[in-house]
Design a protein around this motif. Structure first.
Motif, PDB file in Angstrom:
ATOM      1  N   LYS A 175       0.528   9.018   0.463  1.00 46.22           N
ATOM      2  CA  LYS A 175      -0.746   9.387  -0.169  1.00 46.22           C
ATOM      3  C   LYS A 175      -1.896   9.398   0.840  1.00 46.22           C
ATOM      4  N   THR A 176      -2.053   8.260   1.544  1.00 45.67           N
ATOM      5  CA  THR A 176      -3.182   8.161   2.475  1.00 45.67           C
ATOM      6  C   THR A 176      -3.014   9.134   3.638  1.00 45.67           C
TER       7      THR A 176
ATOM      8  N   VAL B 259      -4.212  12.472   2.441  1.00 43.04           N
ATOM      9  CA  VAL B 259      -5.675  12.525   2.380  1.00 43.04           C
ATOM     10  C   VAL B 259      -6.251  12.643   3.793  1.00 43.04           C
TER      11      VAL B 259
ATOM     12  N   TYR C 141     -16.056  10.991   1.296  1.00 43.09           N
ATOM     13  CA  TYR C 141     -14.808  10.232   1.492  1.00 43.09           C
ATOM     14  C   TYR C 141     -15.071   8.736   1.460  1.00 43.09           C
TER      15      TYR C 141
ATOM     16  N   PHE D  30     -13.133  12.497  -2.020  1.00 44.82           N
ATOM     17  CA  PHE D  30     -11.867  11.773  -1.920  1.00 44.82           C
ATOM     18  C   PHE D  30     -12.157  10.288  -2.107  1.00 44.82           C
TER      19      PHE D  30
ATOM     20  N   ASP E 243     -10.197   6.827  -2.156  1.00 42.85           N
ATOM     21  CA  ASP E 243      -8.901   6.187  -1.897  1.00 42.85           C
ATOM     22  C   ASP E 243      -8.984   4.735  -2.367  1.00 42.85           C
TER      23      ASP E 243
ATOM     24  N   ASN F 234      -7.030   8.532  -5.310  1.00 41.57           N
ATOM     25  CA  ASN F 234      -5.823   7.752  -4.985  1.00 41.57           C
ATOM     26  C   ASN F 234      -5.996   6.395  -5.629  1.00 41.57           C
TER      27      ASN F 234
END
Lengths: 325, 293
Positions: free
Chosen positions: A59-60, A63, A95, A172, A174, A205
């Motif tokens: 996932k990371t 991104v 982000y 984004f 996370d 995320n």
């Protein structure tokens, strides 16, 4: 009429000439270890997209590739219609990293001012927007404190304000609620709703499935660096049913036959039980008729509504390939 | 056409503003982390201590009834050069100490990530950090050297030749080490980065002294070793150039100073060093652009 999960996803996918995010067979390897393997994904503008998967699923890394922090080994992607290799793709992108570390010697107002300036926000606009953002994340009273004196939750709020300082079209986030108390989580939820109302795309995320369940419009499940399934969340969870069938005799041919209605859950200890996730309750009479037609003794049929956690375990748990990748 | 020109200018203006913002952030970090306060505080103590030495030397001159003479000027010149030599070493240490956290430290701690996702190339980060650190070093070395030269002038009336050029070269010497550290920081850990920079300085230092000894003993091999090391790491050669400029002709010709050299580095060496620094910045940009953060 009983629909399959894939067609539900297609039906709900919006069409736009320039999606917020589009990836084509995106891949990243570190030596012989593949972190992301041929990931193709399309996130439309104004969506709140949940990106879910177990630890180490990629996932990371995904991104970071989309943000230009990590160079893909192969494949391609666009963000807001521009190739990810171009810095201009990030002009309207915010982000909040998972392991956020900021310049702790800066005061939060200075921190936001630097980031706004680096995003080409004019001085006049900065003087208006920064107090508004501090108010939004509840840090007005601590505006002149250095970040080094902040708690983890306060840092996360500061990071959220930083992610919004450029007035982005795509954000984004996370794990945005990992350090927050219940009030902080509600704040993040409210911020995501407000962004969504304004047409901002949010790429989220998170391991907190309850958060995802109430904020996201679609979710993608990734394991072993590959996208397993993308489903429109509201409709999927509104209708999704897990049905437990107690049958007289179960063989592989029967299991294959049942799989046409949905996803088979891993068999348990009782060989006469079959667990199946189907898109809606309309499938149940069809399944019953088919079983009778096959001459199989049907002793019980127990439907149960699914939560996102059930869906997560069903998709991620049925795919063990990532554990050995 | 007009729009294109305006857009181009706006892009350039925006790029310069980004570089200045990163430079400002770098300078603010050095200040907030109290490097400047401690370095300048102890630097002032060094200059004050040096001043005490000059004061007693001047008292000795006055007690003996000696006026200004070639010998007295040479003695004060030697004294000033000893002070500046110590300060050039402090400048080298400062260069490594502030450049290691600026690149290797920020990469390891991921504070660089939120800057690297901004809408500009990573070259902006490298150039901005380099500019900020260069300003800090120029200020630090300049202040220390100016303090030493100034206190000598105030107490004895002596000023070494071409002080401004000499001090500028001392700042360049520190900037060479800072640029090496910045490049190393794009790939190495904090500890390895520091070890690389100080190790390279050590090589340059030893090579420089071998060249000096070779010059006096007429050993071509030693001179060649010195030339090669000064091309690899020109910091020591730049110090020698600075020393040669600021020493008096007598001190240089009679080689009575430890910093006197048989063959002083030429102006071409200064040009080479400037190009060398520029190449380091380009290499650091290239390395950072290709690194996964």
């Amino acid at each position: 009429m009983c629909q399959d999960l894939g067609s539900l996803a297609q039906e709900n996918a919006l069409t736009s000439p320039s999606p917020a995010i589009e990836t084509f067979e995106l891949a990243k390897s570190y030596g012989t270890k593949a972190a992301v393997r041929g990931l193709s994904l399309r996130v439309e503008r104004s969506e709140v997209f949940g990106f879910l998967g177990p630890n180490g699923a990629g996932k990371t890394t995904t991104v970071k590739m989309l943000l230009g922090l990590v160079r893909p080994t192969s494949g391609d992607a666009t963000v807001l219609g521009r190739p990810i290799a171009s810095p201009s793709a990030r002009a309207k992108v915010g982000y909040l990293p998972e392991h956020f570390r900021f310049h702790e010697w800066l005061r939060v107002d200075e921190f936001l001012d630097v980031h706004a300036r680096l995003n080409d926000v004019s001085r006049e606009m900065r003087s208006r927007r920064i107090p508004e953002l501090l108010e939004l994340v509840g840090l007005t009273a601590a505006a002149r404190q250095q970040l080094g004196t902040y708690s983890k939750g306060m840092l996360q709020r500061a990071g959220l304000a930083q992610a919004l300082v450029s007035d982005p079209d795509l954000v984004f986030l996370d794990e945005p609620t990992s350090g927050l108390d219940p009030m902080g989580r509600r704040l993040v939820r409210d911020v995501i709703h407000r962004l969504s109302e304004r047409g901002v795309t949010v790429f989220l995320n998170s391991h907190l499935l309850s958060e995802v369940e109430v904020t996201c419009t679609r979710v993608g499940f990734i394991t072993g660096g590959q996208m397993r399934e993308v489903v429109p969340l509201a409709s999927a969870l509104n209708g999704l049913v897990r049905v437990t069938l107690r049958l007289g005799n179960v063989d592989d041919a029967l299991r294959r036959g049942l799989a046409r209605w949905g996803r088979l859950v891993e068999p348990g200890a009782d060989p006469r039980l079959v667990v199946l996730d189907v898109p809606d309750e309309e499938c149940l009479p069809e399944i019953a008729r088919w079983l009778v037609g096959q001459g199989v003794a049907l002793y019980g049929m127990a439907p149960q509504r699914l939560s996102l956690e059930d869906l997560f375990v069903s998709i991620v748990g049925s795919d063990r390939s990532w554990e050995t990748s | 056409m007009g729009d294109i020109v305006t857009t181009h200018r706006t892009t350039i203006g925006s790029g310069i503003d980004h570089v200045l913002a990163i430079a400002g952030l770098t300078i603010r970090e050095v200040w907030r982390r109290r490097f400047l306060a401690i370095a300048f505080g102890l630097g002032a103590a060094c200059v004050a201590l040096f001043g005490v030495g000059v004061h007693f030397a001047q008292l000795d001159v006055l007690r003996r009834g000696a006026g200004r003479s070639l010998i007295m000027d040479s003695a004060f010149n030697l004294m000033v050069m000893a002070g500046l030599y110590a300060e050039s070493f402090l400048g080298i240490m400062a260069a490594v100490l502030i450049a290691v956290p600026a690149m290797a430290g920020e990469t390891a701690s991921h504070t660089l990530d939120v800057l690297a996702v901004k809408p500009f190339r990573r070259a902006t980060l490298v150039v901005g950090k380099w500019l900020g650190l260069a300003c800090v070093l120029a200020l630090y070395v300049g202040a220390l050297a100016a303090g030493t030269i100034g206190v000598t002038w105030a107490l004895s009336g002596y000023v070494p030749p071409r002080p401004a050029e000499g001090v500028a070269l001392m700042a360049l010497e520190a900037i060479v080490l800072m640029s090496i550290t910045l490049l190393g920081g794009t790939r190495l850990s904090v500890v390895a980065n520091g070890a690389l920079s100080l190790g390279l300085y050590g090589l340059a230092f030893i090579g420089g002294w071998l060249e000096q000894i070779g010059g006096f003993t007429r050993s071509d091999a030693l001179v060649d070793i010195g030339i090669v090391t000064s091309l690899l790491v020109p910091s020591e050669a730049i110090w020698k150039k600075a020393a040669h400029i600021m020493q008096t002709t007598v001190v240089n010709d009679l080689a009575i100073s430890p910093f006197s050299v048989a063959n002083p580095p030429s102006a071409a060496m200064v040009v080479y060093t400037v190009v060398y620094v520029a190449a380091l910045v380009v290499a650091a940009t290239y390395a950072l652009e290709r690194r996964d953060l």
